[in-house]
Design a protein around this motif. Structure first.
Motif, short mmCIF file in Angstrom:
data_model
loop_
_atom_site.label_atom_id
_atom_site.label_comp_id
_atom_site.label_asym_id
_atom_site.label_seq_id
_atom_site.Cartn_x
_atom_site.Cartn_y
_atom_site.Cartn_z
N LEU A 13 0.83 -1.21 0.00
CA LEU A 13 0.00 0.00 0.00
C LEU A 13 0.86 1.25 0.00
CD1 LEU A 13 -2.97 0.94 0.14
CD2 LEU A 13 -2.66 1.13 2.62
N ARG A 14 1.93 1.25 0.78
CA ARG A 14 2.83 2.41 0.81
C ARG A 14 3.49 2.61 -0.55
NH1 ARG A 14 8.52 2.89 2.66
NH2 ARG A 14 8.91 5.07 3.15
N THR A 15 3.89 1.52 -1.18
CA THR A 15 4.48 1.60 -2.52
C THR A 15 3.47 2.13 -3.52
OG1 THR A 15 5.91 -0.27 -1.99
CG2 THR A 15 5.65 0.29 -4.32
N PHE A 16 2.23 1.63 -3.42
CA PHE A 16 1.16 2.09 -4.30
C PHE A 16 0.93 3.59 -4.15
CE2 PHE A 16 -3.34 3.36 -4.21
CZ PHE A 16 -3.68 3.19 -5.54
N GLU A 17 0.93 4.09 -2.92
CA GLU A 17 0.70 5.52 -2.70
C GLU A 17 1.77 6.37 -3.36
OE1 GLU A 17 1.06 9.42 -1.10
OE2 GLU A 17 2.52 7.82 -0.73
N ALA A 18 3.03 5.95 -3.24
CA ALA A 18 4.13 6.70 -3.86
C ALA A 18 4.02 6.66 -5.38
CB ALA A 18 5.47 6.13 -3.41
N GLN A 27 9.93 6.94 -10.39
CA GLN A 27 10.09 7.96 -9.35
C GLN A 27 9.72 7.41 -7.98
OE1 GLN A 27 8.52 11.89 -10.24
NE2 GLN A 27 8.74 11.50 -12.43
N ALA A 28 8.73 6.53 -7.92
CA ALA A 28 8.39 5.89 -6.65
C ALA A 28 9.57 5.06 -6.14
CB ALA A 28 7.15 5.02 -6.81
N ALA A 29 10.24 4.36 -7.05
CA ALA A 29 11.40 3.56 -6.67
C ALA A 29 12.51 4.42 -6.09
CB ALA A 29 11.91 2.77 -7.88
N CYS A 33 13.87 4.19 -2.34
CA CYS A 33 15.21 3.58 -2.37
C CYS A 33 15.15 2.08 -2.66
CB CYS A 33 15.96 3.86 -1.07
SG CYS A 33 16.24 5.61 -0.75
N VAL A 34 14.32 1.72 -3.65
CA VAL A 34 14.24 0.33 -4.10
C VAL A 34 14.34 0.35 -5.62
CG1 VAL A 34 12.83 -0.41 -2.15
CG2 VAL A 34 11.71 0.38 -4.24
N THR A 35 14.35 -0.82 -6.23
CA THR A 35 14.40 -0.89 -7.68
C THR A 35 13.00 -0.71 -8.26
OG1 THR A 35 14.05 -3.29 -7.76
CG2 THR A 35 16.33 -2.50 -7.55
N GLN A 36 12.96 -0.34 -9.54
CA GLN A 36 11.68 -0.21 -10.22
C GLN A 36 10.96 -1.55 -10.29
OE1 GLN A 36 11.99 2.04 -13.83
NE2 GLN A 36 9.93 1.53 -14.52
N ALA A 37 11.74 -2.62 -10.43
CA ALA A 37 11.14 -3.96 -10.45
C ALA A 37 10.46 -4.27 -9.12
CB ALA A 37 12.21 -5.00 -10.77
N ALA A 38 11.06 -3.82 -8.02
CA ALA A 38 10.45 -4.06 -6.70
C ALA A 38 9.13 -3.31 -6.57
CB ALA A 38 11.42 -3.62 -5.60
N VAL A 39 9.06 -2.09 -7.11
CA VAL A 39 7.80 -1.35 -7.10
C VAL A 39 6.75 -2.11 -7.90
CG1 VAL A 39 6.65 0.76 -7.89
CG2 VAL A 39 8.85 0.90 -6.72
N SER A 40 7.12 -2.57 -9.08
CA SER A 40 6.18 -3.32 -9.93
C SER A 40 5.65 -4.56 -9.21
CB SER A 40 6.86 -3.73 -11.24
OG SER A 40 7.22 -2.60 -12.00
N ARG A 41 6.54 -5.24 -8.48
CA ARG A 41 6.11 -6.45 -7.75
C ARG A 41 5.11 -6.10 -6.66
NH1 ARG A 41 11.58 -7.93 -8.38
NH2 ARG A 41 12.10 -7.21 -6.27
N GLN A 42 5.36 -5.02 -5.94
CA GLN A 42 4.45 -4.63 -4.87
C GLN A 42 3.08 -4.21 -5.42
OE1 GLN A 42 4.77 -4.84 -1.55
NE2 GLN A 42 6.75 -5.84 -1.87
N ILE A 43 3.08 -3.52 -6.56
CA ILE A 43 1.81 -3.15 -7.19
C ILE A 43 1.06 -4.41 -7.63
CG2 ILE A 43 0.72 -1.89 -9.08
CD1 ILE A 43 1.99 -0.15 -6.86
N GLN A 44 1.81 -5.39 -8.16
CA GLN A 44 1.19 -6.64 -8.57
C GLN A 44 0.58 -7.37 -7.38
OE1 GLN A 44 3.86 -9.31 -10.58
NE2 GLN A 44 2.26 -10.79 -11.08
N VAL A 45 1.27 -7.34 -6.25
CA VAL A 45 0.74 -7.95 -5.03
C VAL A 45 -0.59 -7.32 -4.66
CG1 VAL A 45 1.09 -8.10 -2.52
CG2 VAL A 45 2.96 -8.69 -4.07
N LEU A 46 -0.66 -5.99 -4.74
CA LEU A 46 -1.88 -5.28 -4.37
C LEU A 46 -3.01 -5.57 -5.36
CD1 LEU A 46 -2.44 -3.44 -1.96
CD2 LEU A 46 -2.02 -1.47 -3.44
N GLU A 47 -2.67 -5.60 -6.64
CA GLU A 47 -3.71 -5.88 -7.65
C GLU A 47 -4.23 -7.31 -7.51
OE1 GLU A 47 -2.66 -2.79 -11.27
OE2 GLU A 47 -1.62 -4.72 -11.25
N GLU A 48 -3.35 -8.23 -7.16
CA GLU A 48 -3.80 -9.61 -6.94
C GLU A 48 -4.65 -9.71 -5.69
OE1 GLU A 48 -0.22 -11.88 -6.92
OE2 GLU A 48 0.00 -11.86 -9.12
N PHE A 49 -4.32 -8.91 -4.67
CA PHE A 49 -5.11 -8.93 -3.43
C PHE A 49 -6.56 -8.52 -3.70
CE2 PHE A 49 -6.82 -6.68 0.28
CZ PHE A 49 -6.62 -7.60 1.30
N TYR A 50 -6.72 -7.48 -4.54
CA TYR A 50 -8.08 -6.99 -4.85
C TYR A 50 -8.69 -7.66 -6.07
CZ TYR A 50 -7.37 -3.20 -1.50
OH TYR A 50 -7.17 -2.49 -0.35
#
Length: 309
Positions: A13-18, A27-29, A33-50
């Motif tokens: 959720l924090r990654t999604f907000e950024a 820019q969120a990455a 201070c993470v990679t762009q791939a890590a942001v994409s993974r977190q967004i995928q986690v959230l989309e799968e959750f919903y």
């Protein structure tokens, strides 16, 4: 506690907000201070959750879907409430706790080499260093900061610390291997390392790259070899130390390395940017506090050479 079972993964959720706030995974990455791939993974986690798409992906930017916009509004409100409560808890945690906001480069390259002197001068000071890539937002209610430029605010007061000075640097070994770097004509044929304009966070100023700097020292034409571009100054300086090329440096960030001889200035040309000032900014209602006064006086003393140089 039953309702809390409906909460999504909070890191996602924090990654999604950024990402939603910036409209960009990249820019969120950088903010987190993470990679762009890590942001994409977190967004995928959230989309799968919903089981819903929260973003429409474009080439360079992303846009929220209707469901994503609803979640963003709720997430922003909730995180702001948490941040506000956190600030109050931090403020009440003791008189010795002083948060100071700075840029990452200032924290790593200017403040860290001087921390021992600060400890010796004020052994009771408990400093909480908070670094990022730009100035803190006044809406955050921060206590103290070293800022790049000044945005006036009635609840804050500022003390000028120093102006910027920018010049090329390289290692002694690089200069020995490339003696042509000792003049601008020869220097411009060598690999030049840039701080990327697209990642510049100083809202009040233009980005400084080689083309910009050359105009300021009255040199026509463009560099022949802009070898690399970096989103963080500390990474750029690491590349200079690895002898990947010549980088533009800010005097206040590299003076201790020049004094130690690990870096040298291959050419004498320098741009003294008198209008690009750095300030110590603090809340007016806290300005007479013991630790705020101690920190302000110490910063003024430590930057005296930059003001008179």
């Amino acid at each position: 506690m039953t309702g809390l079972r409906d909460l999504p993964p909070l890191n996602a959720l924090r990654t999604f907000e950024a990402a939603a706030r910036h409209g960009s995974f990249k820019q969120a990455a950088e903010e987190l201070c993470v990679t762009q791939a890590a942001v994409s993974r977190q967004i995928q986690v959230l989309e799968e959750f919903y089981g819903l798409k929260l973003f429409l992906r474009g080439n360079r930017r992303v846009e929220l879907t209707g469901e994503g916009q609803a979640l963003y509004q709720a997430a922003t409100s909730a995180l702001q409430h948490i941040a506000s409560a956190s600030r109050e808890l931090l403020r009440s945690s003791g008189d010795d706790f002083l948060p100071l906001h700075t840029t990452s480069a200032f924290a790593q390259l200017w403040l860290m080499p001087r921390l021992r002197r600060l400890r010796l001068a004020h052994p009771d000071m408990q400093l909480h260093l908070i670094s990022g890539e730009g100035n803190p937002d006044y809406r955050e209610g921060f206590q103290a900061a070293v800022t790049l430029g000044l945005e006036e605010h009635p609840q804050y007061q500022a003390q000028e610390l120093f102006s910027e000075e920018v010049f090329p640097v390289c290692t002694p070994g690089f200069l020995e291997q490339h003696p042509q770097a000792a003049n601008l004509e020869g220097l411009l044929g060598l690999p030049l390392l840039n701080l990327s304009a697209s990642h510049w966070k100083a809202r009040l100023w233009e980005p400084v790259d080689w083309a910009f700097w050359l105009k300021r020292v009255d040199v026509e034409g463009k560099p022949a070899r802009e070898a690399m571009s970096f989103s963080h100054f500390s990474t750029l300086i690491d590349a200079v130390h690895q002898e990947e090329g010549v980088g533009l440096a800010w005097r206040h960030l590299v003076q201790h390395q020049l004094d130690a001889g690990t870096l040298v200035r291959p050419v004498p040309q320098s741009w003294k940017a008198d209008e690009r000032k750095h300030y110590f900014v603090c809340r007016r209602d806290l300005s007479n506090g013991r630790q705020i006064q101690q920190l302000r006086d110490w910063l003024l003393e430590e930057t005296q050479a930059l003001r008179s140089g």
